[in-house]
Structures are given as structure tokens and as C-alpha cells.
Design an enzyme around this catalytic site. Structure first.
Site, mmCIF file in Angstrom:
data_model
loop_
_atom_site.group_PDB
_atom_site.id
_atom_site.type_symbol
_atom_site.label_atom_id
_atom_site.label_comp_id
_atom_site.label_asym_id
_atom_site.label_seq_id
_atom_site.Cartn_x
_atom_site.Cartn_y
_atom_site.Cartn_z
ATOM 1 N N ASP A 1 0.838 -1.198 0.000
ATOM 2 C CA ASP A 1 0.000 0.000 0.000
ATOM 3 C C ASP A 1 0.875 1.251 0.000
ATOM 4 O OD1 ASP A 1 -2.333 1.416 -0.012
ATOM 5 O OD2 ASP A 1 -2.807 1.106 2.102
ATOM 6 N N GLY A 2 0.386 2.284 -0.672
ATOM 7 C CA GLY A 2 1.057 3.586 -0.614
ATOM 8 C C GLY A 2 1.669 4.060 -1.913
ATOM 9 N N HIS B 1 3.032 3.267 -8.934
ATOM 10 C CA HIS B 1 2.883 1.841 -9.215
ATOM 11 C C HIS B 1 4.137 1.285 -9.892
ATOM 12 C CE1 HIS B 1 -1.174 1.901 -7.862
ATOM 13 N NE2 HIS B 1 -1.607 2.687 -8.821
ATOM 14 N N SER C 1 -6.844 -6.114 -6.169
ATOM 15 C CA SER C 1 -8.026 -6.706 -5.542
ATOM 16 C C SER C 1 -9.223 -6.628 -6.490
ATOM 17 C CB SER C 1 -8.363 -5.974 -4.244
ATOM 18 O OG SER C 1 -8.965 -4.716 -4.521
ATOM 19 N N THR C 2 -10.261 -7.399 -6.163
ATOM 20 C CA THR C 2 -11.477 -7.345 -6.969
ATOM 21 C C THR C 2 -12.128 -5.966 -6.878
ATOM 22 O OG1 THR C 2 -12.628 -8.332 -5.070
ATOM 23 C CG2 THR C 2 -11.984 -9.814 -6.843
ATOM 24 N N ARG D 1 -11.254 1.746 -9.705
ATOM 25 C CA ARG D 1 -10.345 2.881 -9.892
ATOM 26 C C ARG D 1 -10.477 3.439 -11.318
ATOM 27 N NH1 ARG D 1 -4.676 1.379 -6.718
ATOM 28 N NH2 ARG D 1 -5.650 0.983 -4.682
ATOM 29 N N LEU E 1 11.576 -20.592 -3.467
ATOM 30 C CA LEU E 1 10.562 -19.649 -3.016
ATOM 31 C C LEU E 1 9.372 -19.635 -3.968
ATOM 32 C CD1 LEU E 1 9.676 -17.089 -1.255
ATOM 33 C CD2 LEU E 1 10.789 -15.748 -3.038
ATOM 34 N N LEU F 1 -7.451 -5.122 6.704
ATOM 35 C CA LEU F 1 -7.093 -6.258 5.852
ATOM 36 C C LEU F 1 -7.556 -6.096 4.409
ATOM 37 C CD1 LEU F 1 -7.738 -9.252 8.268
ATOM 38 C CD2 LEU F 1 -5.582 -8.100 7.716
#
Length: 253
Positions: free
Chosen positions: A32-33, A49, A77-78, A83, A143, A207
């Protein structure tokens, strides 16, 4: 690929992290941010971004070096479809740009790319880039870099419940078979350990519909650092805090 032991101490807080202690097996991050990072610099949101993708690359390297097994990143996210179209279109191009440049390194570092979310509703070029990365790294056993892309936890849980109901109706399951473990097996993360540590950047403390079931006993770490500024030292500090906590999973201290 082996991981060399490491030891780190924050100059600001004195927190220490040690690879020979309890390194989180699964770290999940709400990145975020990006928009605020760009606004502070009088830049368009898409610049934030773009800078955030550089941080993804840096943190993936660091997590891999630390010996983390799974790194889940909340990429889109859905709800993010709400946006502005220009921003959404840019975000849908980022996976193609990021994976095309980073994929050779991921392959070399034995990283496996995975995704949770509804891939079918992504633009063709985005879906193609993600699927190509997953296919080309499918044989890697290091990973797991797990992107939550077009992901929403509530819809994931609803889909799991519907699938369970269908299997009950068809006789595959009995109603009495449905337990916590059963529901977990019907989620997109069924093959992954639940997150040990959740990190959210930018000072927010929610969350945002992210892995609501899986985070039941996860340790949370919130930081005011904006995602594009999130560094390896910030990651190590989060791990150091995690290592000093006592996880009781509802039991007595």
C-alpha cells in the site's frame, strides 16, 4: 539452493533478526502507498505503481535470500476495478512488463511464480504474461512468489462454500465431513501453508478483503513506510519483530 546464515540489527530500534531463529515460512504483504508516494512527489499515480514494482523485485530477492518459502503479494483486488480506467489499464500492463524483465532472474534463483485470484477476468495480455511465468517456473522448487491478482477473500470463501455444497449434494462429502480443514482445502491457497506474518505498508491498519480465512492466527506488522520506499531493512525489521513474538494459536501462555 542453500541459504547462508545471516544476522541483522536495526540501528534505529535495536531489533535483531537471525536466520537461525524462526524465519517466517510464509510472508504475505499488502503493498500500500504507491499513490501517496507519487502524490508526495507531484507525480502521476502510475509513477508510484511503477516504482512499487521495483520494490517487488527487491523484496522478492531478500525474502528468497532469507529462506522464506512463500511470499504472497496483494497486487490487485477485486475492488480495484473501481479505480479510474487509465490507472487500471496501467496496472494490468505491469505484470507483463515486470515478469518479462524479472523472469530470467526468477528462473535462475529457482523461484516459482503462482497466482491466486480470478485469472479468467484479466485482460488477455495480462493473463498471458502471468500464465507464461507460471509455466516457465513450474519446475522450480524454491521460493513461491504468489501474486494475489484480481483477488477478493470474501468471493474466495463463497466459492469454497458453494463447491463444498455441490460435493455434499453429489455425495462426495457428508455434512459431518465439513471442518476448518475441509474449508481450507477448498480455498485457492489449499496447497500453501497459512501466512506466519502479514505486513501492511503506508500506515493503514485493515485487511482490505485479503486472505480473511488464512490470516486467523497470523502475526501482523504495520508500518508507515510507503510501499515504494519499503526496503530490505524494513523487511528484516518485520521479521525481527515476528521472531520476538510468542505464537500460542489460542492456547495458554
Amino acid at each position: 539452493m542453500g541459504h547462508k546464515p545471516w544476522f541483522w540489527q536495526s540501528k534505529q530500534t535495536g531489533q535483531t533478526a537471525n536466520s537461525e531463529e524462526n524465519v517466517p515460512e510464509h510472508i504475505a504483504i499488502i503493498m500500500d502507498g504507491n499513490g501517496r508516494w507519487a502524490k508526495k512527489r507531484a507525480l502521476p499515480r502510475i509513477a508510484g505503481h511503477n516504482e512499487g514494482m521495483k520494490t517487488v523485485r527487491k523484496i522478492t530477492r531478500s525474502a528468497n535470500r532469507m529462506g522464506v518459502k512463500v511470499l504472497t503479494l496483494y497486487a490487485f483486488s477485486t475492488e480495484n476495478w473501481k479505480r479510474p480506467k487509465v490507472e487500471v489499464d496501467f496496472l494490468m500492463k505491469l505484470p507483463e512488463e515486470f515478469l518479462s524483465t524479472f523472469l530470467p532472474e526468477l528462473i535462475e534463483e529457482n523461484v516459482r511464480v503462482e497466482m491466486i485470484g480470478d485469472i479468467e477476468k484479466l485482460p488477455v495480455h495480462t493473463k498471458r504474461a502471468v500464465q507464461n511465468a507460471m509455466d516457465r517456473t513450474a519446475g522450480n522448487d524454491g521460493l513461491i512468489l504468489n501474486f494475489a491478482l484480481n483477488y477478493g477473500s470474501r468471493s474466495e470463501i463463497v466459492n469454497a462454500v458453494q463447491a463444498i455444497m455441490n460435493d455434499i449434494q453429489s455425495g462426495v462429502l457428508e455434512k459431518s465431513d465439513v471442518t476448518d480443514e475441509t474449508i481450507s482445502q477448498y480455498l485457492m491457497t489449499s496447497h500453501l501453508p497459512e501466512p506466519d506474518l502479514l505486513i501492511r505498508t503506508s500506515g493503514e491498519h485493515r485487511l482490505s478483503n485479503f486472505m480473511l480465512w488464512q490470516l486467523a492466527y497470523t502475526e501482523f506488522f504495520f508500518t508507515d513506510v510507503l510501499w515504494p520506499d519499503f526496503s530490505e531493512e524494513d523487511l528484516l525489521e518485520a521479521v525481527a519483530v515476528f521472531q520476538k513474538r510468542s505464537r500460542r494459536f489460542g492456547g495458554l501462555s
